[in-house]
Design a protein around this motif. Structure first.
Motif, short mmCIF file in Angstrom:
data_model
loop_
_atom_site.label_atom_id
_atom_site.label_comp_id
_atom_site.label_asym_id
_atom_site.label_seq_id
_atom_site.Cartn_x
_atom_site.Cartn_y
_atom_site.Cartn_z
N THR A 50 10.68 41.87 45.19
CA THR A 50 11.19 41.61 43.91
C THR A 50 10.10 40.47 43.05
O THR A 50 9.98 40.53 41.85
CB THR A 50 12.60 40.79 43.96
N THR A 53 8.04 41.98 40.31
CA THR A 53 8.81 42.25 39.09
C THR A 53 8.99 41.04 38.30
O THR A 53 8.46 40.68 37.22
CB THR A 53 10.15 42.91 39.23
N THR A 184 14.48 34.20 39.54
CA THR A 184 13.76 35.27 38.76
C THR A 184 13.81 34.69 37.17
O THR A 184 13.14 35.65 36.53
CB THR A 184 14.80 36.44 38.84
N HIS A 234 16.40 46.89 40.21
CA HIS A 234 15.26 46.91 39.20
C HIS A 234 14.33 48.03 39.59
O HIS A 234 13.76 47.90 40.87
CB HIS A 234 14.50 45.61 39.04
N VAL A 236 11.25 48.74 39.07
CA VAL A 236 9.85 48.36 39.44
C VAL A 236 9.94 47.78 40.93
O VAL A 236 9.02 47.99 41.58
CB VAL A 236 9.20 47.47 38.49
N THR A 237 10.90 46.96 41.18
CA THR A 237 10.91 46.41 42.47
C THR A 237 11.37 47.64 43.54
O THR A 237 10.67 47.77 44.46
CB THR A 237 12.18 45.38 42.62
N ARG A 315 -0.67 45.59 43.29
CA ARG A 315 0.61 46.25 42.43
C ARG A 315 0.10 47.34 41.62
O ARG A 315 0.53 47.21 40.33
CB ARG A 315 0.98 44.96 41.45
N VAL A 438 6.01 50.87 35.05
CA VAL A 438 6.40 49.97 35.92
C VAL A 438 5.92 48.37 35.65
O VAL A 438 5.83 47.63 36.51
CB VAL A 438 6.08 50.14 37.31
N ARG A 439 5.25 48.37 34.54
CA ARG A 439 4.48 47.16 34.01
C ARG A 439 5.54 45.98 33.81
O ARG A 439 6.47 46.37 33.26
CB ARG A 439 3.43 47.46 33.06
#
Length: 439
Positions: A50, A53, A184, A234, A236-237, A315, A438-439
């Motif tokens: 995570t 993200t 987060t 999420h 992206v995660t 990444r 996914v940025r």
């Protein structure tokens, strides 16, 4: 004085960003925290990938375990003069709370899925096996380690004790929701925990809530719902988890082939690849070691392993589209063949990932994974199941939400020289909806 009754000469505290302070007076708890098995949790992140993200999500299982201990400590302090509460269970509850996540491995659930492991099994093995943790627990009384393991396994005879760390409103969830929200930086996971702790009451087999605290519990349940879909699931995660899983699958496949020779022999992974993981080998593997191998594997001869590791370390994640394999099997099969034609191995570069969650469940007797509902204590001392009294909870009760996404390396598709093939792939992918970054 018996070991179980020994207190420190002065109270020790851990400064904590969520609970302000974690208080320790029991010698047993202080000694457990100092063991190598518990200190290992500093090297296991609470939220796995995570941090790719939400960059603040660097907190560890160590943080969380102390937090769960502190919440249980506060709960049982409030229970001290309540009927149905057995004071003799106090130290058992504290130890089980502190040690409940002891068996988590690197990247936790992703790692477990690949190698078919169970962190709860390893938690129990650390507690009852030849470890420093076990020796300390047995000093409390012979068989005490087994009692702690039984609480974590949910098989302990006193279900009230079990419910403190494993139920639909327990110390574990109350800590990770707040802690994960804090690190987060999101606002979803915050709720009035102090209010909930004040209205908790022990009965014979579980903790119940005074009806006057219902709105605080509603807030807690909605916080959990939002955290799952905004943080834990999420996309992206999940993209990072997909790549992580594929790295481990590829390394395992190369090891099993016997034809591939690693430049750096994966000695820390061999027992995992062979499915013969011993406890001492399990305890030696943490995330720092996994990162070391991923860094080294960027120099390996295998193109897929090299590429996946470089993506994870730097990444460069996969893009995704909404995609339901249950309804779109024909498109899936077409994409699979087209990826093969393009020289992009679909086993590693075309991945459907599904997420699902049940935010609150009413009682379903006999069902697998059966969970006791949250009960409210009404003014006449009767018990009423939460969803029958709360319109908010009733609206989501028993409703499982599932989300499917298809992940792929768009950069590899963009680089294809065969325009006809590229267009066919893009037509199918874009036909499912917008390709998401996914940025």
């Amino acid at each position: 004085m018996a070991y179980k009754d020994q207190q420190l000469s002065e109270e020790k505290v851990f400064k904590d960003p969520v609970h302000r302070y974690v208080h320790v007076r029991d010698r047993v708890i202080w000694d457990l925290i100092a063991t190598p098995e518990f200190q290992r949790l500093r090297r296991i992140k609470q939220l796995g990938t995570t941090n790719l993200t939400f960059h603040g999500a660097e907190h560890s299982r160590f943080n969380h375990s102390l937090g769960v201990y502190e919440i249980v400590r506060r709960i049982i302090n409030n229970f001290e003069n309540q009927s149905h509460w057995n004071k003799e269970e106090r130290l058992l509850c504290l130890c089980a709370a502190l040690l409940h996540d002891l068996g988590h491995g690197p990247f936790s659930h992703s790692f477990e899925k690949v190698f078919k492991l169970d962190h709860e099994y390893f938690t129990q093995q650390i507690i009852i096996g030849d470890t420093n943790i076990h020796k300390i627990l047995e000093r409390v009384s012979p068989g005490f380690s087994k009692e702690v393991a039984d609480v974590i396994a949910k098989t302990y005879e006193d279900k009230l004790v079990v419910s403190l760390i494993s139920s639909q409103i327990d110390a574990d969830r109350m800590d990770y929701l707040q802690r994960d929200a804090y690190y987060t930086g999101v606002s979803y996971g915050h709720f009035d925990m102090e209010r909930i702790l004040r209205v908790m009451r022990p009965i014979e087999d579980q903790v119940v809530i005074k009806s006057t605290g219902m709105h605080a519990v509603e807030d807690y349940i909605m916080s959990r719902y939002q955290m799952y879909w905004q943080v834990y699931f999420h996309p992206v995660t999940r993209s990072a988890e997909v790549i992580l899983s594929k790295i481990l699958h590829r390394a395992k496949e190369l090891y099993e082939s016997k034809e591939f020779t690693f430049k750096l022999k994966p000695i820390h992974f061999i027992s995992f690849f062979e499915g013969k993981v011993k406890l001492d080998e399990y305890l030696k593997l943490d995330e720092s070691i996994v990162y070391f191998y991923f860094q080294a594997w960027q120099e390996e001869q295998d193109e897929i392993l090299r590429d996946l590791c470089e993506r994870f370390m730097n990444r460069r994640l996969f893009k995704y589209v909404e995609f339901n394999p249950n309804l779109q099997m024909k498109q899936w099969m077409e994409l699979y063949q087209l990826f093969q034609n393009a020289g992009i191995d679909p086993e590693y570069y075309l991945v459907v990932d599904s997420s699902s969650d049940l935010p609150y469940d009413f009682y379903r007797p006999g069902e697998e994974g059966e969970r006791l509902p949250i009960h409210l204590v009404m003014p006449d001392n009767s018990l009423k199941e939460l969803s029958r009294h709360s319109d908010i909870v009733e609206a989501i009760s028993g409703k499982k939400r599932t989300d499917h996404k298809l992940y792929f390396p768009k950069d590899r598709l963009d680089a294809l020289e065969n325009e006809e093939l590229k267009n066919k792939i893009m037509e199918i992918l874009y036909g499912q909806g917008e390709v998401r970054d996914v940025r």
